[in-house]
Design a protein around this motif. Structure first.
Motif, mmCIF file in Angstrom:
data_model
loop_
_atom_site.group_PDB
_atom_site.id
_atom_site.type_symbol
_atom_site.label_atom_id
_atom_site.label_comp_id
_atom_site.label_asym_id
_atom_site.label_seq_id
_atom_site.Cartn_x
_atom_site.Cartn_y
_atom_site.Cartn_z
ATOM 1 N N GLY A 1 98.308 -0.926 39.465
ATOM 2 C CA GLY A 1 97.978 -2.319 39.207
ATOM 3 C C GLY A 1 98.898 -2.983 38.225
ATOM 4 N N ALA A 2 99.742 -2.186 37.542
ATOM 5 C CA ALA A 2 100.699 -2.768 36.606
ATOM 6 C C ALA A 2 101.879 -3.339 37.382
ATOM 7 C CB ALA A 2 101.177 -1.703 35.616
ATOM 8 N N VAL A 3 102.266 -4.579 37.069
ATOM 9 C CA VAL A 3 103.330 -5.236 37.816
ATOM 10 C C VAL A 3 104.674 -4.644 37.429
ATOM 11 C CG1 VAL A 3 102.008 -7.362 38.043
ATOM 12 C CG2 VAL A 3 103.577 -7.083 36.110
ATOM 13 N N VAL A 4 105.646 -4.793 38.347
ATOM 14 C CA VAL A 4 106.994 -4.276 38.141
ATOM 15 C C VAL A 4 107.955 -5.457 38.116
ATOM 16 C CG1 VAL A 4 108.814 -2.769 39.010
ATOM 17 C CG2 VAL A 4 106.408 -2.137 39.330
ATOM 18 N N VAL B 1 104.905 -7.044 43.324
ATOM 19 C CA VAL B 1 105.264 -5.629 43.302
ATOM 20 C C VAL B 1 104.578 -4.980 42.103
ATOM 21 C CG1 VAL B 1 107.150 -3.956 43.142
ATOM 22 C CG2 VAL B 1 107.482 -6.113 44.391
ATOM 23 N N ASP B 2 103.824 -3.872 42.368
ATOM 24 C CA ASP B 2 103.204 -3.135 41.268
ATOM 25 C C ASP B 2 103.563 -1.657 41.375
ATOM 26 O OD1 ASP B 2 101.406 -1.790 43.050
ATOM 27 O OD2 ASP B 2 99.988 -3.459 42.918
ATOM 28 N N THR C 1 101.381 -7.547 48.998
ATOM 29 C CA THR C 1 101.300 -6.739 47.781
ATOM 30 C C THR C 1 101.967 -5.412 48.073
ATOM 31 O OG1 THR C 1 99.249 -7.793 47.059
ATOM 32 C CG2 THR C 1 99.797 -5.660 46.077
ATOM 33 N N ASP C 2 102.970 -5.040 47.293
ATOM 34 C CA ASP C 2 103.751 -3.833 47.539
ATOM 35 C C ASP C 2 103.661 -2.921 46.320
ATOM 36 O OD1 ASP C 2 105.034 -4.830 50.084
ATOM 37 O OD2 ASP C 2 105.740 -6.357 48.683
#
Length: 912
Positions: free
Chosen positions: A44-47, A39-40, A110-111
């Motif tokens: 592109g930064a992940v969460v 999850v980003d 990829t979400d």
């Protein structure tokens, strides 16, 4: 070198050592997959810390996890199904998507979230209720399993299938007849297929507490399944994968008939390993369904141990292992006829034998079952996964006669011999498959080899002094006593006397006859299947080849085809499917049935039919299905199928005396048309409900072509077999009461209503004087010529069991009705007797009377509002109205059995 019993046990020991050496996590079994993703925030930064939920609103399956510091999440051991996914994170808009898990190939997503608000609610729309699969099937998850009240604690899996899947005729002792066939079922447990009998008079079932989810395929079977495929029950067991904090439960219950249970389960694991173990036990005064409504001599107990071990060695290599051992012991329930049995106590071969009380019948059984099934998984690349799984499974069945063999004497139309048996069935083999998923294709190619070692050891001795009597009186009635036809004196020699049975007549100082048989059944199957998705179309195409080498040899090429089309505008799925299958004989008592008639001693005891070839030949089937699925809004979904099956060499069972020793027989062909329907309300204002309905015929066309003797089909014309049922339905309603009192949450309530129109009961007497060649009725008359029912072949107790009444007078266990009863005055509240001159074995056979049974449960899953630990309480009532009803009456397969009287059970559990 041949595969001997020693090889099997050495393999068993090796696998146990392997288990001890490889304790930890694995890829899921062949009935489940893996769903993972990242999850980003769109840049592109992940969460990290995002809450990810997947849900199937129809099966009730729900799982939730949280993304780690790298934004990654993982769901392992996910049953094959479509899912609605929701992702929620602080400061972001809610995110939803639909995903389908249909392959062992891991699905990686990829979400990307959008900045906004947070939402926690999982919303469902009508599209989430639909599946585009071309095969009609039913999905059940653990949450629903735990709340359905079940009548049979020792056959939990078959009871769940009967209560949740349409097209299943319920029978006694945990038997289920799917879509018009006798017990033609395959249980696929984490990818290991078992098509042998699993009811509690044959084997021990997997404990239901070890099951996470279940998919019952009642449509045309995919190519990976063969043998016995009227129902394919795919089971995904519970896993400890990812359970970093040990969780489990301890439960115990007590209820009617002195039934007590205890169970412990524990899940624990880590990122690369996991273990789930379950142990349970049952002790009850009503293990089997008795032939009397009153319960006596029906005690039994059962113990189960199941362990699932998973280990991941590298990112690409992992092992999954299932271990199971079960043991059961139970009495054969007595009838009033088997109490205080009268038999010869001295002078059996004299002209004046002395009769006396030889005690009650005391027949018992014990079954031990173990199963070991490891699976090695190799991830070849992102699209391809390889599985290899050897296995060994063994049933050891003991049937013990009464300590005094003479006490096993039953009515002349049921049991004439005392019988004992020790039988083993050991199935060892291996499966290998490659799954490939990319683009529109989901391909699976595999091979399965199995070798089933059958050993049968039977002992028999005649205990009815009139069954093979050397002498008859002037009226032709058999006489007890006398050593041989030359000693008849003033009486006559019996023209039907069989001298070959004389050494085994226990009433005349004979001994036991021993029968021993052994054979290996080898089966090899190769298959390839592809699920192709093209826009709104889904095509299932497959081919299977079966090579069967048992007492006979068979080869079969089996195409499997299916197609479905989704009409998005109306939320409709239309589907059709076709399958050709090789139908293999049942393994239980296969040797006795195939070779017994060639033995001079067994031939008369098995009621062998002249001209019937002994050895059972595999058959083949063509089956067609057409159906639809329709969603109405987000709260209601309907699914239905029309079924048509034609089987050449159709299998059924017959029985050796009044015992649990049943054996397969073969008919020329069968035709099975029917419909199966299911409607479901997944959730509406705290209510969830479903209803299943079906009407499935089971038409058999003589002659009998294989196996030992059968007591039906003598007319040569088609007839309905004893599991044919015109209509049945089950309605389940569940309500979670929404109110609270302080911190105390109100309980949930579940109600079941099961209606059965009644199985065929061919032994019920009737009257037909029309000359119909396909009627089994008699045409007796009273002295004044009034049409009458002839009851001379029934004992008083059998008449009582069927609820027979003549001119308002009911039969009792000790007082029989007149041997001739006017047909117009002959009635029953428990069986349905065709009107005078209307009975026809195919169009209008006698049946068990229709019945409705109501069961209910009420429970509280968190009695004391605990956080880390919880206490639960559940109360269950089976047959609330105490309905007095039969499953069957003098069935060719299983005899007479009553449904369970009202039974109340209380269960308390501790969960951590």
């Amino acid at each position: 070198m041949p595969f001997t019993r020693g090889h099997v046990f050495r393999l068993f020991a090796f696998l146990l050592l392997f288990c001890a050496a490889s304790f930890a996590f694995a890829e899921p079994g062949a009935n489940s997959g893996t769903l993972s993703g990242t999850v980003d925030d769109g840049t592109g930064a992940v969460v990290p810390g995002a809450k990810v939920t997947i849900q199937n609103p129809v099966s009730g399956y729900t799982r939730t996890t949280v993304t780690d510091a790298t934004g990654h999440y993982l769901f392992a051991n996910v049953p094959f199904n479509p899912y609605h996914m929701t992702i929620a994170a602080q400061g972001f808009d809610p995110y939803t998507r639909d995903v389908e898990v249909r392959s062992a190939v891991a699905m990686t997503l990829t979400d990307s979230l959008k900045i906004g608000t947070t939402a926690e609610t999982v919303t469902v729309n009508s599209g989430d209720l639909l599946e585009t699969d071309s095969n009609f099937h039913t999905d059940i998850d653990r949450e629903l399993m735990e709340k359905i009240p079940l009548a049979s604690q020792s056959s939990g899996l078959s009871s769940l299938v009967t209560q949740t899947s349409p097209g299943v005729a319920t029978d006694s002792n945990g038997q289920m007849h799917g879509l018009g066939d006798h017990a033609s079922n395959t249980f696929s447990i984490d990818g290991q297929n078992n098509s042998d009998q699993t009811s509690k008079t044959f084997s021990n079932q997997l404990p239901s507490n070890s099951v996470q989810s279940m998919e019952v395929i009642s449509g045309a079977p995919p190519a990976e399944f063969g043998g016995k495929t009227s129902l394919v029950i795919q089971i995904t067991t519970r896993s400890g994968q990812g359970v970093t904090k040990p969780t489990g439960s301890v439960t115990t219950s007590y209820g009617s008939f002195g039934s007590a249970t205890g169970a412990v389960d524990l899940s624990y694991g880590g990122k690369t390993w996991g273990n789930f173990i379950e142990i349970d036990g049952l002790n009850t005064g009503r293990f089997l369904d008795p032939p009397e409504f009153r319960i006596f001599h029906a005690k039994g107990n059962e113990e189960n141990v199941f362990d699932r071990v998973d280990r991941q060695f590298t990112e690409k290599d992992s092992v999954h292992l299932d271990l199971n051992y079960s043991r059961s012991w139970f009495q054969t329930p007595n009838t009033y006829d088997s109490l205080n049995v009268q038999n010869v106590v001295s002078g059996g071969a004299s002209s004046s034998p002395v009769f006396g009380n030889v005690g009650d019948a005391d027949q018992r059984s014990q079954i031990g079952t173990f199963n070991i099934a490891p699976t090695y998984t190799r991830v070849i690349n992102d699209q391809t996964v390889f599985n290899f799984g050897p296995y060994v499974r063994r049933d050891a069945y003991h049937y013990y006669p009464s300590n005094n063999f003479l006490a096993d004497r039953g009515p002349a139309n049921l049991q004439t011999s005392s019988i004992g048996q020790f039988r083993t069935l050991t199935d060892a083999g291996a499966r290998a498959d490659v799954s490939y998923a990319k683009g529109i294709h989901n391909i699976k190619v595999g091979v399965v080899y199995s070798q089933t070692f059958l050993n049968e050891n039977d002992t028999l001795g005649v205990v009815d002094p009139t069954y093979n009597s050397p002498c008859v009186d002037v009226n032709g009635n058999s006489l007890a006593g006398y050593a041989n036809p030359q000693a008849c004196g003033e009486n006559r020699a019996n023209p039907n006397y069989l001298e070959v049975l004389a050494p085994y007549d226990l009433t005349r100082a004979g001994g036991l006859f021993d029968f021993a048989g052994h054979t290996d059944v080898k089966e090899l199957a190769l298959y390839a299947q592809d699920q192709i998705t093209v826009k709104n179309w889904l095509f299932n195409v497959g081919i299977r080849g079966d090579l069967y080498n048992g007492l006979t040899v068979a080869r079969q090429v089996e195409p499997r085809l299916g197609a479905s089309y989704k009409i998005k505008q109306t939320n409709t799925v239309l589907r059709v499917s076709y399958a050709r299958t090789l139908e293999t004989p049942f393994n239980e008592n296969l040797i006795l049935s195939s070779t017994g008639c060639t033995n001079a001693v067994l031939n008369p005891l098995l009621a062998c039919s002249p001209g019937v070839a002994g050895t059972l030949e595999p058959g083949f089937r063509n089956e067609f299905h057409a159906g639809l699925q329709q969603a109405f809004g987000k709260n209601f979904v309907f699914s239905g199928d029309y079924i048509w099956k034609y089987t050449h060499n159709a299998f059924d069972f017959s029985v050796l005396g009044n015992t649990p020793i049943t054996f397969p027989i073969d008919w020329h062909n069968s035709k099975v048309p029917g419909i199966a329907l299911r409607a479901e309300v997944p959730s509406f204002h705290n209510i969830s409900a479903y209803v299943i309905m079906s009407s499935v015929a089971a038409r058999i066309f003589p002659p009998q072509t294989g196996g030992a003797g059968a007591t039906v089909g003598s007319s040569g014309l088609p007839f309905r077999i004893d599991h044919d049922e015109k209509f049945n339905e089950t309605t389940h309603v569940q309500y979670q009461t929404p109110f609270k009192i302080g911190n105390w949450t109100a309980p949930w309530v579940a109600l079941n209503w099961r209606f059965d129109s009644g199985l065929v009961a061919g032994s019920v007497p009737c009257y037909n004087d029309t000359g119909d060649p396909n009627s089994s009725c008699g045409a007796a008359t009273l002295p004044d010529g009034t049409p009458a029912i002839d009851l001379s072949g029934f004992t008083a107790d059998q008449e009582f069991q069927a609820g027979f009444t003549c001119d308002g007078v009911k039969a009792t266990p000790t007082m029989a009705l007149p041997s001739l009863c006017a047909a117009s005055q002959f009635t029953s509240s428990l069986v349905k007797i065709p009107a005078i001159n209307t009975e026809n074995n195919d169009k209008n056979p006698p049946r068990i009377a229709p019945r409705s049974l109501f069961d209910a449960s009420i429970g509280q899953d968190n009695l004391f509002h605990g956080d880390k630990t919880k206490w639960s309480l559940r109360l269950t009532a089976v047959n609330i109205t105490n309905k007095y009803a039969l499953y069957n009456f003098l069935s060719t397969f299983s005899g007479t059995h009553y449904v369970a009287p009202r039974a109340l059970t209380a269960e308390i559990g501790f969960h951590f």
